[in-house]
Design an enzyme around this catalytic site. Structure first.
Site, PDB file in Angstrom:
ATOM      1  N   ARG A  98     -10.862  -4.541   0.211  1.00 49.94           N
ATOM      2  CA  ARG A  98      -9.620  -5.068   0.782  1.00 49.94           C
ATOM      3  C   ARG A  98      -9.657  -4.979   2.302  1.00 49.94           C
ATOM      4  NH1 ARG A  98      -4.321  -2.615  -1.821  1.00 49.94           N
ATOM      5  NH2 ARG A  98      -3.401  -4.127  -0.379  1.00 49.94           N
ATOM      6  N   CYS A 138      -2.121   1.410   5.197  1.00 51.04           N
ATOM      7  CA  CYS A 138      -2.675   1.083   3.879  1.00 51.04           C
ATOM      8  C   CYS A 138      -2.074  -0.250   3.451  1.00 51.04           C
ATOM      9  CB  CYS A 138      -2.387   2.199   2.874  1.00 51.04           C
ATOM     10  SG  CYS A 138      -0.621   2.515   2.601  1.00 51.04           S
TER      11      CYS A 138
END
Length: 331
Positions: A228, A289
């Protein structure tokens, strides 16, 4: 009698200039001391303090009878996990625990998921759970160590330092064959009011992260998976671009967690992991995050090794990746 009149202005001005000149030097030595302390402990100091926030199941069991100890289940799951933390809490939980709803204790006006509420809103929510400012709060989740650090960070943001996290979470409690309960929860009034005192040093917003791109002495750490972070896989939220904040570095939160979710890794292991991404070379760390959950695991780990407070970018990639005015880097 002769009166001597002195002009003190040049003298005072010179003193002020000397003091101003010393400020950068003081900051330099403060920075060097911080880095030296990190290096000493990373290289195996035999007197390292134990992790400060974690508490074992047996230690918690000995505290449950105390009125000032409040246990909160802060379980939260990704939408793709198809699990209901509310139902799991109702079915089986640590006795006298309450459910800390990460998706409800939020800023309801913000478009991003589970953003921090105001100090007043947070105080109202935790008082409704029976928590007062004089209480010791113990948090746990059902994945071992995943979402409880988010609740820990929220309490620290609002000035409550007496907060611990159960090592291994609810699974560790069950493995120890300690008692559980189920059914409806009856919450009594808090023994004292909860006075939320906002601590801005624990929080970073989008503007601060933008201003820190390319800044000397500042590191933004991304807790998402390497795929990611690199932008090699699509984001789970619609309208959010893949990639990462320019100049940020990646440290997947799972690398910090012991096998089976049994708390954090050892202090020495944590320091080696953070050294590998350059934490020992900077003065300030901001963690980020996907939506502000796993970034708090990084903040917790940094706290445990003495680098605290650490700012968490609350909006994280859910905010940054959706804002077309924010630059995105891949690779």
């Amino acid at each position: 009698m002769t009166v001597v009149t002195r002009d003190w202005k040049p003298y005072l001005q010179a003193r002020v200039e000397v003091c101003l000149a010393l400020i950068p030097m003081c900051r330099y030595f403060q920075s060097m001391a911080r880095r030296l302390n990190f290096a000493i402990h990373t290289n195996g100091c035999p007197h390292m303090a134990p992790l400060k926030t974690m508490i074992t199941a047996m230690e918690l069991s000995e505290l449950l009878e105390r009125r000032e100890v409040k246990v909160l289940d802060a379980s939260w799951y990704l939408p793709t996990e198809d699990r209901c933390p509310h139902q799991e809490f109702a079915d089986c939980r640590i006795p006298e625990s309450r459910f800390f709803d990460i998706d409800r204790i939020v800023d309801p006006t913000h478009s991003c998921p589970h953003m921090l509420p105001s100090a007043r809103q947070f105080a109202q929510h935790v008082e409704a759970l029976g928590v007062g400012s004089e209480d010791l709060v113990v948090l746990y989740d059902r994945k071992g160590l995943f979402s409880a650090p988010r609740a820990w960070w929220m309490f620290r943001v609002f000035g409550h330092d007496q907060v611990r996290i159960l090592v291994g979470g609810f699974h560790a409690w069950r493995l120890t064959s300690l008692p559980t309960e189920s059914g409806e929860v009856s919450v009594g009034d808090a023994e004292s009011r909860f006075k939320a005192d906002y601590q801005p040093q624990w929080v970073a917003d989008k503007q601060r992260v933008q201003a820190g791109i390319g800044a000397t002495g500042l590191l933004t750490l991304d807790a998402r998976s390497p795929a990611r972070f690199a932008g090699d896989e699509p984001e789970p939220r619609p309208g959010v671009r893949p990639g990462h904040i320019p100049g940020s570095r990646n440290l997947h939160y799972a690398q910090l967690v012991a096998d089976g979710g049994q708390g954090l890794k050892s202090e020495g292991e944590l320091k080696r992991l953070f050294t590998d991404v350059g934490v020992d070379q900077v003065d300030t760390v901001i963690t980020t995050c996907g939506s502000g959950i796993s970034a708090c695991i990084l903040a917790l780990a940094l706290h445990e090794i003495g680098l605290s407070p650490t700012s968490v970018y609350d909006g994280s990639w859910a905010e940054w990746g959706a804002d077309l005015s924010c630059r995105v880097q891949k690779g």
